[in-house]
Design a protein around this motif. Structure first.
Motif, PDB file in Angstrom:
ATOM      1  N   UNK A   1       0.866  -1.170   0.000  1.00 49.28           N
ATOM      2  CA  UNK A   1       0.000   0.000   0.000  1.00 49.28           C
ATOM      3  C   UNK A   1       0.904   1.220   0.000  1.00 49.28           C
ATOM      4  N   UNK A   2       0.607   2.167  -0.882  1.00 51.85           N
ATOM      5  CA  UNK A   2       1.433   3.362  -0.970  1.00 51.85           C
ATOM      6  C   UNK A   2       0.651   4.551  -0.429  1.00 51.85           C
ATOM      7  N   UNK A   3       1.246   5.206   0.555  1.00 52.77           N
ATOM      8  CA  UNK A   3       0.628   6.386   1.162  1.00 52.77           C
ATOM      9  C   UNK A   3       1.680   7.481   1.215  1.00 52.77           C
ATOM     10  N   UNK A   4       1.423   8.566   0.531  1.00 48.05           N
ATOM     11  CA  UNK A   4       2.332   9.709   0.551  1.00 48.05           C
ATOM     12  C   UNK A   4       3.739   9.378   0.092  1.00 48.05           C
ATOM     13  N   UNK A   5       3.870   8.506  -0.862  1.00 53.08           N
ATOM     14  CA  UNK A   5       5.181   8.152  -1.386  1.00 53.08           C
ATOM     15  C   UNK A   5       5.907   7.075  -0.591  1.00 53.08           C
ATOM     16  N   UNK A   6       5.316   6.609   0.488  1.00 55.84           N
ATOM     17  CA  UNK A   6       5.924   5.551   1.300  1.00 55.84           C
ATOM     18  C   UNK A   6       5.137   4.271   1.092  1.00 55.84           C
ATOM     19  N   UNK A   7       5.868   3.189   0.806  1.00 51.51           N
ATOM     20  CA  UNK A   7       5.223   1.898   0.596  1.00 51.51           C
ATOM     21  C   UNK A   7       5.194   1.117   1.900  1.00 51.51           C
ATOM     22  N   UNK A   8       4.029   0.567   2.201  1.00 52.55           N
ATOM     23  CA  UNK A   8       3.827  -0.236   3.400  1.00 52.55           C
ATOM     24  C   UNK A   8       3.437  -1.651   2.987  1.00 52.55           C
ATOM     25  N   UNK A   9       3.950  -2.627   3.742  1.00 54.58           N
ATOM     26  CA  UNK A   9       3.682  -4.035   3.458  1.00 54.58           C
ATOM     27  C   UNK A   9       3.061  -4.658   4.696  1.00 54.58           C
ATOM     28  N   UNK A  10       2.006  -5.420   4.479  1.00 52.22           N
ATOM     29  CA  UNK A  10       1.324  -6.080   5.579  1.00 52.22           C
ATOM     30  C   UNK A  10       2.153  -7.291   6.022  1.00 52.22           C
ATOM     31  N   UNK A  11       2.427  -7.393   7.316  1.00 50.71           N
ATOM     32  CA  UNK A  11       3.260  -8.475   7.833  1.00 50.71           C
ATOM     33  C   UNK A  11       2.657  -9.840   7.517  1.00 50.71           C
ATOM     34  N   UNK A  12       1.334  -9.960   7.587  1.00 51.47           N
ATOM     35  CA  UNK A  12       0.703 -11.251   7.306  1.00 51.47           C
ATOM     36  C   UNK A  12       0.894 -11.647   5.842  1.00 51.47           C
ATOM     37  N   UNK A  13       0.951 -10.667   4.918  1.00 49.21           N
ATOM     38  CA  UNK A  13       1.223 -10.975   3.513  1.00 49.21           C
ATOM     39  C   UNK A  13       2.646 -11.504   3.333  1.00 49.21           C
ATOM     40  N   UNK A  14       3.575 -10.939   4.073  1.00 48.35           N
ATOM     41  CA  UNK A  14       4.963 -11.412   4.009  1.00 48.35           C
ATOM     42  C   UNK A  14       5.044 -12.848   4.518  1.00 48.35           C
ATOM     43  N   UNK A  15       4.335 -13.141   5.619  1.00 50.44           N
ATOM     44  CA  UNK A  15       4.311 -14.503   6.146  1.00 50.44           C
ATOM     45  C   UNK A  15       3.718 -15.474   5.130  1.00 50.44           C
ATOM     46  N   UNK A  16       2.662 -15.057   4.428  1.00 49.79           N
ATOM     47  CA  UNK A  16       2.038 -15.920   3.419  1.00 49.79           C
ATOM     48  C   UNK A  16       3.022 -16.235   2.298  1.00 49.79           C
ATOM     49  N   UNK A  17       3.774 -15.236   1.864  1.00 48.62           N
ATOM     50  CA  UNK A  17       4.764 -15.453   0.810  1.00 48.62           C
ATOM     51  C   UNK A  17       5.823 -16.433   1.292  1.00 48.62           C
ATOM     52  N   UNK A  18       6.295 -16.250   2.509  1.00 48.78           N
ATOM     53  CA  UNK A  18       7.317 -17.147   3.044  1.00 48.78           C
ATOM     54  C   UNK A  18       6.775 -18.565   3.199  1.00 48.78           C
ATOM     55  N   UNK A  19       5.572 -18.705   3.717  1.00 46.16           N
ATOM     56  CA  UNK A  19       4.991 -20.035   3.900  1.00 46.16           C
ATOM     57  C   UNK A  19       4.620 -20.687   2.575  1.00 46.16           C
ATOM     58  N   UNK A  20       4.273 -19.886   1.589  1.00 50.61           N
ATOM     59  CA  UNK A  20       3.915 -20.425   0.282  1.00 50.61           C
ATOM     60  C   UNK A  20       5.101 -20.915  -0.511  1.00 50.61           C
ATOM     61  N   UNK A  21       6.308 -20.505  -0.125  1.00 55.82           N
ATOM     62  CA  UNK A  21       7.517 -20.903  -0.840  1.00 55.82           C
ATOM     63  C   UNK A  21       8.279 -22.017  -0.142  1.00 55.82           C
ATOM     64  N   UNK A  22       7.647 -22.679   0.824  1.00 54.44           N
ATOM     65  CA  UNK A  22       8.343 -23.764   1.505  1.00 54.44           C
ATOM     66  C   UNK A  22       8.476 -24.948   0.559  1.00 54.44           C
ATOM     67  N   UNK A  23       9.584 -25.632   0.663  1.00 49.68           N
ATOM     68  CA  UNK A  23       9.859 -26.780  -0.187  1.00 49.68           C
ATOM     69  C   UNK A  23      10.229 -27.966   0.670  1.00 49.68           C
ATOM     70  N   UNK A  24       9.882 -29.153   0.175  1.00 46.87           N
ATOM     71  CA  UNK A  24      10.259 -30.363   0.884  1.00 46.87           C
ATOM     72  C   UNK A  24      11.741 -30.612   0.669  1.00 46.87           C
ATOM     73  N   UNK A  25      12.373 -31.151   1.661  1.00 44.08           N
ATOM     74  CA  UNK A  25      13.807 -31.454   1.578  1.00 44.08           C
ATOM     75  C   UNK A  25      14.014 -32.550   0.541  1.00 44.08           C
ATOM     76  N   UNK A  26      14.967 -32.328  -0.315  1.00 41.59           N
ATOM     77  CA  UNK A  26      15.287 -33.329  -1.323  1.00 41.59           C
ATOM     78  C   UNK A  26      14.552 -33.120  -2.633  1.00 41.59           C
TER      79      UNK A  26
END
Length: 95
Positions: free
Chosen positions: A65-90
């Motif tokens: 979200x951009x407000x007054x030239x500053x971009x803000x990121x929702x922490x829960x969205x960052x967690x979703x990206x991290x959890x969505x990129x998990x890979x099984x070992x091997x």
């Protein structure tokens, strides 16, 4: 001078009270995660460069979200990206 006798039960009660007090002191610090992070905070959190963060925005991987030239990121969205990129070992792309 009066002499007081301390029993094991007294020590156990003191230990339990002390542990509960310590838990209360430690818990609030771990729960103080900000909901909205600025770009520099996200880069530090993910250990990525400004260009990589820009690529994540451009390809829609990370919403902002951009407000007054500053971009803000929702922490829960960052967690979703991290959890969505998990890979099984091997697992590998080349089989």
């Amino acid at each position: 001078m009066a002499i007081e006798v301390i029993t094991r039960e007294d020590l156990n009660e003191f230990r339990n009270l002390l542990l509960n007090d310590l838990k209360q002191l430690i818990q609030p610090q771990s729960q103080q995660i900000k909901q909205w992070l600025k770009s520099n905070e996200v880069r530090k959190l993910l250990n990525i460069s400004p260009g990589t963060l820009q690529n994540l925005r451009i390809n829609g991987t990370l919403t902002f979200t951009k407000i007054g030239g500053i971009m803000y990121y929702n922490y829960s969205d960052i967690e979703k990206v991290l959890n969505g990129n998990t890979q099984k070992r091997g697992s590998t792309l080349f089989k």
